[in-house]
Design a protein around this motif. Sequence first.
Motif, PDB file in Angstrom:
ATOM      1  N   PRO A 175      -7.149 -15.131  -2.901  1.00 35.08           N
ATOM      2  CA  PRO A 175      -7.342 -13.981  -3.781  1.00 35.08           C
ATOM      3  C   PRO A 175      -6.144 -13.043  -3.780  1.00 35.08           C
ATOM      4  N   GLU A 176      -5.768 -12.631  -4.969  1.00 36.36           N
ATOM      5  CA  GLU A 176      -4.767 -11.588  -5.121  1.00 36.36           C
ATOM      6  C   GLU A 176      -5.260 -10.343  -4.392  1.00 36.36           C
ATOM      7  N   ILE A 177      -4.414  -9.752  -3.580  1.00 45.22           N
ATOM      8  CA  ILE A 177      -4.765  -8.510  -2.890  1.00 45.22           C
ATOM      9  C   ILE A 177      -4.147  -7.351  -3.658  1.00 45.22           C
ATOM     10  N   MET A 178      -5.013  -6.468  -4.145  1.00 40.82           N
ATOM     11  CA  MET A 178      -4.581  -5.313  -4.925  1.00 40.82           C
ATOM     12  C   MET A 178      -4.916  -4.033  -4.168  1.00 40.82           C
ATOM     13  N   VAL A 179      -3.906  -3.191  -3.984  1.00 39.47           N
ATOM     14  CA  VAL A 179      -4.115  -1.879  -3.378  1.00 39.47           C
ATOM     15  C   VAL A 179      -4.089  -0.849  -4.501  1.00 39.47           C
ATOM     16  N   GLY A 180      -5.143  -0.037  -4.569  1.00 40.40           N
ATOM     17  CA  GLY A 180      -5.245   0.977  -5.601  1.00 40.40           C
ATOM     18  C   GLY A 180      -4.802   2.332  -5.088  1.00 40.40           C
ATOM     19  N   GLY A 181      -4.092   3.068  -5.929  1.00 42.90           N
ATOM     20  CA  GLY A 181      -3.645   4.408  -5.565  1.00 42.90           C
ATOM     21  C   GLY A 181      -2.155   4.557  -5.740  1.00 42.90           C
ATOM     22  N   SER A 182      -1.712   5.797  -5.813  1.00 40.33           N
ATOM     23  CA  SER A 182      -0.313   6.088  -6.121  1.00 40.33           C
ATOM     24  C   SER A 182       0.375   6.925  -5.054  1.00 40.33           C
ATOM     25  N   GLY A 183      -0.268   7.125  -3.905  1.00 36.10           N
ATOM     26  CA  GLY A 183       0.345   7.929  -2.853  1.00 36.10           C
ATOM     27  C   GLY A 183       1.683   7.349  -2.429  1.00 36.10           C
ATOM     28  N   GLU A 184       2.705   8.182  -2.417  1.00 30.54           N
ATOM     29  CA  GLU A 184       4.060   7.674  -2.242  1.00 30.54           C
ATOM     30  C   GLU A 184       4.402   7.344  -0.802  1.00 30.54           C
TER      31      GLU A 184
END
Length: 290
Positions: A175-184
Motif C-alpha cells: 500500500p502507498e503510504i500517504m502522510v496528510g498535513g502541511s507542517g513544515e
Amino acid sequence: MRLGAHLMRFDSVEPSALRRELGDTAAAAEEAGLGWISVMDHWFQMEPAGLPPSDPMLEAYTTLGYLAGRTETVRLGALVTGVTYRYPGLLAKTVATLDVLSGGRATFGIGAAWYEREHAALGVPFPPLKERFERLEETLQIARQMYDPAANGPYEGVHYQLAETLCSPLPLSTPEIMVGGSGERKTLRLVAQYADACNLFATSPEDVAHKLDVLRRHCDDVGRDPAQIRVTVLHGGEALLRGDVRAFVDDVRPLAGLGVDTVILRPPTTPLAAWVRGAVAPAVPHVADL
C-alpha cells in the motif's frame, strides 16, 4: 493530472439511502475516470469546518470496504487516519485487507490527529502534540515493517512494542503510504523519510510551491528523490460548482506545473453521485491534458 473525490459529507440523503448513494457515487466515479476516492477517518462531523458534530459520519474502513466491492479501478484510502485512533499493527492489517479485497488499490493514509472533542467524547486518549508525532513516526515504521515479507520479527519503539509483525495475507501491492498535513518542521520531514505520497491544502499555488520547496529540502537531508513522492492537494472546486470547467482548469493549471498528481475535491451538500456526474466528471478529460 487526475481528479479525486473526498466523500466527507453524508447529510444529503437519509441514512437508509446511504448504501445506494455510495454505490451510485462509486459507479459515477469510475465512469468519469476519477483516480481517487477517499473518506475521512472521523467519528463526528468536523466542527471546525462549520458542520454540526451531530451530522452523519460513517466509519472509514467499513465504508472503504464497501466502496472496494463497488469499484474496480479507482484508488481508495482514508484522508487521513489519526494516529491515535487505532493500534498501528491493527491499522496496517486493516489496510492490507483493504488492499487484498480491492485488488491492490489501497492507500495507507495517516496523520497526527487533531480533533480532541471526538476523542474525549468516545473515551480515546489524546496525548500532547509532541507525543502524537512520536507515535506517528513509529506507526510509519511499523507499517513498513509489516508490509516487508522478510521483516516479521519484533518492533521495539518508545510507544509501541510488537512481538511479531506478521501480516498474512500480505497486500497484493504494498500500500502507498500517504502522510496528510502541511507542517513544515515535522509533517513534511516524515513525508520525506517514510511516505510514498503527501496531501496538502491548496490554499494557493504559491503556498503549495512553498510547501514543496520545504519538502525538497527535507528530501535532500535524508537522501530521497522528491520525484518518488506523489503529491496530492485538497481543493474546494468552487468553479465546478458553478459549472465553469474552463475556470477550474485555469485554477488548477499552476498546480500541475508544480508537479501535483491529483486534485482531490470536496463535495457540497448536493447528493454525492449527482455531484460527481454533474460537476466533477466534465472536468476529468480537460484536467488529464495538463
